[in-house]
Design an enzyme around this catalytic site. Structure first.
Site, PDB file in Angstrom:
ATOM      1  N   SER A   1       0.859  -1.186   0.000  1.00 13.12           N
ATOM      2  CA  SER A   1       0.000   0.000   0.000  1.00 13.12           C
ATOM      3  C   SER A   1       0.893   1.234   0.000  1.00 13.12           C
ATOM      4  O   SER A   1       2.086   1.144   0.346  1.00 13.12           O
ATOM      5  CB  SER A   1      -0.847  -0.011   1.282  1.00 13.12           C
ATOM      6  OG  SER A   1      -1.538   1.204   1.429  1.00 13.12           O
TER       7      SER A   1
ATOM      8  N   TYR B   1      -1.772  -0.840  10.692  1.00  9.33           N
ATOM      9  CA  TYR B   1      -1.966  -1.165   9.262  1.00  9.33           C
ATOM     10  C   TYR B   1      -0.679  -0.857   8.491  1.00  9.33           C
ATOM     11  O   TYR B   1      -0.216  -1.677   7.689  1.00  9.33           O
ATOM     12  CB  TYR B   1      -3.138  -0.350   8.702  1.00  9.33           C
ATOM     13  CG  TYR B   1      -3.426  -0.643   7.235  1.00  9.33           C
ATOM     14  CD1 TYR B   1      -3.971  -1.860   6.831  1.00  9.33           C
ATOM     15  CD2 TYR B   1      -3.151   0.308   6.248  1.00  9.33           C
ATOM     16  CE1 TYR B   1      -4.231  -2.127   5.486  1.00  9.33           C
ATOM     17  CE2 TYR B   1      -3.415   0.050   4.897  1.00  9.33           C
ATOM     18  CZ  TYR B   1      -3.953  -1.168   4.525  1.00  9.33           C
ATOM     19  OH  TYR B   1      -4.202  -1.427   3.203  1.00  9.33           O
TER      20      TYR B   1
HETATM   21  P1  NDP Z   1     -11.783  -5.609  -0.082  1.00 12.05           P
HETATM   22  O1  NDP Z   1     -12.245  -5.473   1.329  1.00 12.05           O
HETATM   23  O2  NDP Z   1     -12.734  -5.281  -1.171  1.00 12.05           O
HETATM   24  O3  NDP Z   1     -11.190  -7.069  -0.320  1.00 12.05           O
HETATM   25  C1  NDP Z   1     -10.440  -7.724   0.643  1.00 12.05           C
HETATM   26  C2  NDP Z   1     -10.435  -9.187   0.313  1.00 12.05           C
HETATM   27  O4  NDP Z   1      -9.664  -9.879   1.312  1.00 12.05           O
HETATM   28  C3  NDP Z   1     -11.819  -9.796   0.301  1.00 12.05           C
HETATM   29  O5  NDP Z   1     -11.961 -10.581  -0.861  1.00 12.05           O
HETATM   30  C4  NDP Z   1     -11.841 -10.680   1.534  1.00 12.05           C
HETATM   31  O6  NDP Z   1     -12.606 -11.848   1.254  1.00 12.05           O
HETATM   32  C5  NDP Z   1     -10.381 -11.026   1.665  1.00 12.05           C
HETATM   33  N1  NDP Z   1     -10.043 -11.462   3.017  1.00 12.05           N
HETATM   34  C6  NDP Z   1     -10.149 -10.793   4.180  1.00 12.05           C
HETATM   35  N2  NDP Z   1      -9.778 -11.578   5.200  1.00 12.05           N
HETATM   36  C7  NDP Z   1      -9.432 -12.769   4.672  1.00 12.05           C
HETATM   37  C8  NDP Z   1      -8.990 -13.997   5.199  1.00 12.05           C
HETATM   38  N3  NDP Z   1      -8.810 -14.173   6.520  1.00 12.05           N
HETATM   39  N4  NDP Z   1      -8.731 -15.020   4.355  1.00 12.05           N
HETATM   40  C9  NDP Z   1      -8.916 -14.871   3.020  1.00 12.05           C
HETATM   41  N5  NDP Z   1      -9.335 -13.737   2.459  1.00 12.05           N
HETATM   42  C10 NDP Z   1      -9.596 -12.704   3.284  1.00 12.05           C
HETATM   43  O7  NDP Z   1     -10.483  -4.681  -0.175  1.00 12.05           O
HETATM   44  P2  NDP Z   1      -9.432  -4.415  -1.357  1.00 12.05           P
HETATM   45  O8  NDP Z   1      -9.783  -5.141  -2.562  1.00 12.05           O
HETATM   46  O9  NDP Z   1      -9.242  -2.960  -1.417  1.00 12.05           O
HETATM   47  O10 NDP Z   1      -8.108  -5.020  -0.691  1.00 12.05           O
HETATM   48  C11 NDP Z   1      -7.224  -5.880  -1.370  1.00 12.05           C
HETATM   49  C12 NDP Z   1      -5.803  -5.594  -0.904  1.00 12.05           C
HETATM   50  O11 NDP Z   1      -5.404  -4.311  -1.364  1.00 12.05           O
HETATM   51  C13 NDP Z   1      -5.624  -5.574   0.607  1.00 12.05           C
HETATM   52  O12 NDP Z   1      -4.418  -6.230   0.953  1.00 12.05           O
HETATM   53  C14 NDP Z   1      -5.512  -4.091   0.922  1.00 12.05           C
HETATM   54  O13 NDP Z   1      -4.798  -3.840   2.099  1.00 12.05           O
HETATM   55  C15 NDP Z   1      -4.801  -3.598  -0.324  1.00 12.05           C
HETATM   56  N6  NDP Z   1      -4.946  -2.158  -0.550  1.00 12.05           N
HETATM   57  C16 NDP Z   1      -6.173  -1.612  -0.828  1.00 12.05           C
HETATM   58  C17 NDP Z   1      -6.304  -0.247  -0.976  1.00 12.05           C
HETATM   59  C18 NDP Z   1      -7.630   0.412  -1.224  1.00 12.05           C
HETATM   60  O14 NDP Z   1      -7.705   1.646  -1.142  1.00 12.05           O
HETATM   61  N7  NDP Z   1      -8.698  -0.317  -1.518  1.00 12.05           N
HETATM   62  C19 NDP Z   1      -5.149   0.649  -0.864  1.00 12.05           C
HETATM   63  C20 NDP Z   1      -3.917  -0.033  -0.613  1.00 12.05           C
HETATM   64  C21 NDP Z   1      -3.830  -1.382  -0.457  1.00 12.05           C
HETATM   65  P3  NDP Z   1     -13.504 -12.666   2.306  1.00 12.05           P
HETATM   66  O15 NDP Z   1     -14.081 -11.682   3.253  1.00 12.05           O
HETATM   67  O16 NDP Z   1     -14.524 -13.344   1.434  1.00 12.05           O
HETATM   68  O17 NDP Z   1     -12.546 -13.634   2.933  1.00 12.05           O
END
Ligand code: NDP
Length: 244
Positions: free
Chosen positions: A142, A155
């Site tokens: 990030s 975070y």
């Molecule tokens: P979302 O919340 O839309 O997606 C997060 C995903 O992580 C979901 O599919 C969720 O699926 C999954 N997840 C959470 N916990 C678990 C777990 N224990 N096991 C397996 N899967 C898990 O957020 P983003 O798409 O934005 O996030 C994706 C990545 O990008 C993250 O690492 C985030 O930190 C990073 N990021 C995002 C930014 C943003 O602004 N959106 C900025 C910078 C980085 P489920 O709940 O079905 O398990």
């Protein structure tokens, strides 16, 4: 032939946001996808949609905090497609809050998903990639892995750790394994819904008014994958143009 075509790609956290957008984009370029997350309904919907559009995908319910489940995800890729070309360690949580609130349960969750999940992912694919003498690990860090923000200490700590893991893997690649660290700024996904502190959520929602579409990050991931095997894109930062 695109360098993405026919590559076997595992994506964690594929049930929403960046993971889902990346699955759609890579499927269109001919990747064979193995999709993991906890919400089965969402994974099934996504897999069905990709297959309906002529793509190739399977899913496996996976909690990345459980090492055996991450191993099973990698095994599903080997069973179905016989190899693993790319792992996208994307699953993540962002329950931001000031340290004074001492939300230790949320700190633990961030460490378990954002750091240990990435480590378990690397552990699950590295032996296969060594055997193949090729592979590519793409980790979602990030902007918070480059700069520390108020209310984001834990975070940021997890995302700095992800950056360290990406760089460590790069240094130990032996010329076989590519390592890419992707650092998005504000992207419009479900990520901010994990914030339980009301004041922090309000501030973040204000910032996220400028958030860019998840496909912007999917395009960056596709760019890293489609490079020839002797080119390793190590770091990409993708922010909204308006973001400081
Ligand atoms: P979302 O919340 O839309 O997606 C997060 C995903 O992580 C979901 O599919 C969720 O699926 C999954 N997840 C959470 N916990 C678990 C777990 N224990 N096991 C397996 N899967 C898990 O957020 P983003 O798409 O934005 O996030 C994706 C990545 O990008 C993250 O690492 C985030 O930190 C990073 N990021 C995002 C930014 C943003 O602004 N959106 C900025 C910078 C980085 P489920 O709940 O079905 O398990």
């Amino acid at each position: 032939m695109s360098e993405i075509n026919a590559k076997v790609v595992i994506i964690t956290g594929a049930s929403s946001g960046l993971g889902e957008a990346t699955a759609h984009r890579l499927a269109k370029s001919g990747a064979k996808l193995v999709l993991g997350a906890r919400r089965e309904e969402r994974l099934k919907e996504l897999t069905d949609a990709i297959v309906k559009q002529g793509g190739d995908a399977i899913y496996q319910v996976t909690d990345v905090t459980q090492r055996d489940q991450v191993e099973a995800l990698a095994q599903a890729a080997r069973d179905k497609y016989g190899r693993i070309d790319v792992l996208i360690n994307n699953a993540g949580l962002m329950p931001l809050s000031p340290l004074d609130q001492v939300k230790v349960d949320e700190w633990d969750k961030m460490v378990d998903v954002n750091i240990k999940g990435v480590m378990y992912g690397i552990a699950a694919v590295l032996p296969t990639m060594r055997e193949q003498k090729s592979g590519h690990v793409i980790n979602l860090s990030s902007v918070a892995g480059h700069v520390v923000f108020p209310s984001a200490a834990v975070y940021c700590a997890t995302k700095y750790a992800v950056k360290a893991l990406s760089e460590g893997l790069r240094q130990e690649s032996n010329g076989e394994i590519r390592s890419t660290n992707i650092s998005p700024g504000a992207v419009d996904t479900e990520l901010t819904t994990t914030i339980s502190d009301k004041d922090t959520a309000e501030g973040v929602n204000e910032l996220y008014k400028m958030a860019i579409d998840a496909d912007a990050i999917a395009r960056a991931i596709a760019f890293a994958i489609e490079q020839p095997a002797d080119v390793d894109v190590n770091e990409l930062i993708i922010r909204p143009t308006q973001q400081q």
